[in-house]
Scaffold this motif. Structure first.
Motif, short mmCIF file in Angstrom:
data_model
loop_
_atom_site.label_atom_id
_atom_site.label_comp_id
_atom_site.label_asym_id
_atom_site.label_seq_id
_atom_site.Cartn_x
_atom_site.Cartn_y
_atom_site.Cartn_z
N TYR A 1 -3.83 10.83 -0.72
CA TYR A 1 -3.78 9.39 -1.04
C TYR A 1 -2.73 8.68 -0.19
O TYR A 1 -2.96 7.56 0.29
CB TYR A 1 -3.46 9.20 -2.53
CG TYR A 1 -3.20 7.76 -2.91
CD1 TYR A 1 -4.24 6.84 -2.98
CD2 TYR A 1 -1.90 7.32 -3.21
CE1 TYR A 1 -4.01 5.52 -3.33
CE2 TYR A 1 -1.66 5.99 -3.55
CZ TYR A 1 -2.72 5.10 -3.60
OH TYR A 1 -2.48 3.80 -3.94
N SER B 1 -0.48 -4.64 -9.20
CA SER B 1 -1.81 -4.82 -8.64
C SER B 1 -2.88 -4.31 -9.60
O SER B 1 -2.57 -3.52 -10.51
CB SER B 1 -1.91 -4.07 -7.31
OG SER B 1 -1.72 -2.68 -7.53
N PRO B 2 -4.14 -4.74 -9.44
CA PRO B 2 -5.20 -4.22 -10.32
C PRO B 2 -5.31 -2.70 -10.27
O PRO B 2 -5.61 -2.06 -11.29
CB PRO B 2 -6.46 -4.90 -9.76
CG PRO B 2 -5.96 -6.15 -9.11
CD PRO B 2 -4.62 -5.81 -8.55
N GLN B 3 -5.05 -2.12 -9.09
CA GLN B 3 -5.12 -0.66 -8.98
C GLN B 3 -4.05 0.01 -9.84
O GLN B 3 -4.32 0.99 -10.54
CB GLN B 3 -4.95 -0.23 -7.51
CG GLN B 3 -6.08 -0.66 -6.59
CD GLN B 3 -5.97 -2.09 -6.11
OE1 GLN B 3 -5.01 -2.79 -6.46
NE2 GLN B 3 -6.91 -2.55 -5.31
N LEU B 4 -2.82 -0.53 -9.80
CA LEU B 4 -1.75 0.06 -10.59
C LEU B 4 -2.02 -0.12 -12.09
O LEU B 4 -1.78 0.80 -12.88
CB LEU B 4 -0.40 -0.57 -10.23
CG LEU B 4 0.81 -0.03 -11.01
CD1 LEU B 4 1.00 1.46 -10.75
CD2 LEU B 4 2.08 -0.80 -10.65
N CYS B 5 -2.52 -1.29 -12.47
CA CYS B 5 -2.82 -1.53 -13.89
C CYS B 5 -3.88 -0.55 -14.40
O CYS B 5 -3.74 0.04 -15.47
CB CYS B 5 -3.29 -2.96 -14.09
SG CYS B 5 -2.03 -4.21 -13.76
N GLY B 6 -4.95 -0.39 -13.61
CA GLY B 6 -5.98 0.57 -14.00
C GLY B 6 -5.45 1.99 -14.04
O GLY B 6 -5.80 2.76 -14.94
N LEU B 7 -4.57 2.32 -13.07
CA LEU B 7 -3.98 3.66 -13.03
C LEU B 7 -3.10 3.91 -14.25
O LEU B 7 -3.14 5.00 -14.85
CB LEU B 7 -3.17 3.82 -11.75
CG LEU B 7 -2.49 5.18 -11.53
CD1 LEU B 7 -3.53 6.28 -11.37
CD2 LEU B 7 -1.57 5.14 -10.32
#
Length: 365
Positions: free
Chosen positions: A119, A306-312
């Motif tokens: 990643y 970010s949306p990625q961090l929130c989803g993570l």
């Protein structure tokens, strides 16, 4: 739940790789490979820690991977060398379970750290201008910490399952199975049952419809598509699931005048009760972190959250708590129960209607 005469196994016999005359050769071969592995990885760790130019995310993950490789090889090889040197093939039952736990732990960590490094390379190639912002020291440390926690819980889960396998297959006994428990309820008075039924039904409906309104409001209004309200909608969904773990069964028992719950149903209820209760707590912690970032780093808030961090964060919360509750469920399965199978009361605090004022305050602000 189980009674009988048990025969315990105290150790296993490790047969080794070959006949007696080849043991010195095998000993020297594995000792040399072990020393090369240990000192090679130690050199990598020392080189990274001593050179400031290598204090980057990739080399941070590489040093962690080297440390895990040392631990992984140290899980089995020293015991193997000790057995060859002393002509002793035995390993205690406790030692075997411990060795299996650390073997799964460090083997899984090897794989997941390689995925984290992949990643890191993906971010470096696809987002070179934002690489230093995305792969911040905080995120790197969080990824390593999450890897350790996830794999530690996974290896503990596998070890406990092996312990259960040992109990059921290696210990012959005469078992008396308990098929159900009796839920006594809050009162034995027949005239109070309709009042209790109506009270809990009304609180349950208020909780469910109140949280559903929050989810619909957040999903339908584009102005509320922010990290805080994303976490809030997840919290509302978890609250619905949490109250639905015990209250419907309670209402059904009152309505049908039945006090029974199967053993499997009780274990399942324990699993989901722990799952959603702990998810409530961890999501509130995530929301607190979101407010911390908004207050302390307002200019970088949209980049950090970010949306990625929130989803993570939500995904990690689900995975961690699912493993945690499964661990507790498996531990309960190992318990022995006395002939008294009555459970005095329902869990009254399952009705989370008192969360609604807090959630409404979030929506207003």
């Amino acid at each position: 739940m189980e009674s009988g005469n048990n025969t315990r196994i105290s150790e296993f016999i490790l047969l080794g790789l070959s006949e007696e005359e080849l043991q010195p050769l095998i000993f020297g071969l594995f000792l040399s490979m072990y020393l090369i592995t240990v000192f090679g990885n130690l050199l990598i760790i020392l080189a990274i820690s001593s050179d400031s130019h290598l204090h980057t995310p990739m080399y941070f993950f590489l040093s962690n991977l080297s440390f895990v490789d040392i631990c992984f090889t140290s899980t089995t090889i020293p015991k193997m060398l000790w057995n060859i040197q002393n002509n002793n093939k035995g390993i205690t039952y406790e030692g075997c379970i411990t060795q299996m736990y650390f073997y799964i732990l460090f083997g899984g960590l090897d794989d997941i750290l390689l995925s984290v490094m992949a990643y890191d390379r993906y971010v470096a190639i696809c987002h070179p201008l934002h690489y230093t912002v995305i792969m911040s020291p905080q995120l790197c440390g969080l990824l390593v910490l999450i890897s350790w926690v996830l794999v530690a819980l996974n290896s503990l889960l596998h070890s406990l399952m092996v312990l259960r396998f040992h109990l059921h297959t290696m210990e012959p006994s005469n078992n008396t199975q308990i098929s159900q428990f009796l839920l006594l309820g809050l009162s034995k008075e027949a005239e109070l049952q309709p009042l209790i039924f109506g009270l809990f039904l009304s609180m349950y409906l208020i909780t469910v419809f109140g949280n559903l309104l929050i989810i619909l409001a957040v999903s339908s209004d584009s102005h509320l598509h922010t990290p805080m309200y994303f976490f809030l909608s997840n919290l509302s969904f978890v609250d619905i699931c949490f109250t639905s773990t015990t209250i419907p069964k309670m209402l059904w028992n009152i309505q049908t005048q039945s006090q029974g719950i199967t053993y499997e149903g009780c274990i399942t209820q324990i699993y989901f009760y722990i799952l959603f209760a702990d998810l409530d707590d961890i999501l509130l912690s995530v929301m607190a972190y979101d407010r911390y970032v908004a207050i302390c780093h307002p200019l970088h808030y949209t980049v950090i959250m970010s949306p990625q961090l929130c989803g993570l964060l939500v995904l990690i919360s689900w995975v961690l708590i699912a493993l945690h509750s499964l661990l507790h469920g498996l531990m309960v399965l190992r318990l022995s129960f006395c002939p008294e199978i009555q459970i005095p009361h329902f869990s009254v605090n399952s009705v989370r209607w008192y969360n609604l004022p807090v959630l409404t305050t979030f929506l207003i602000t």
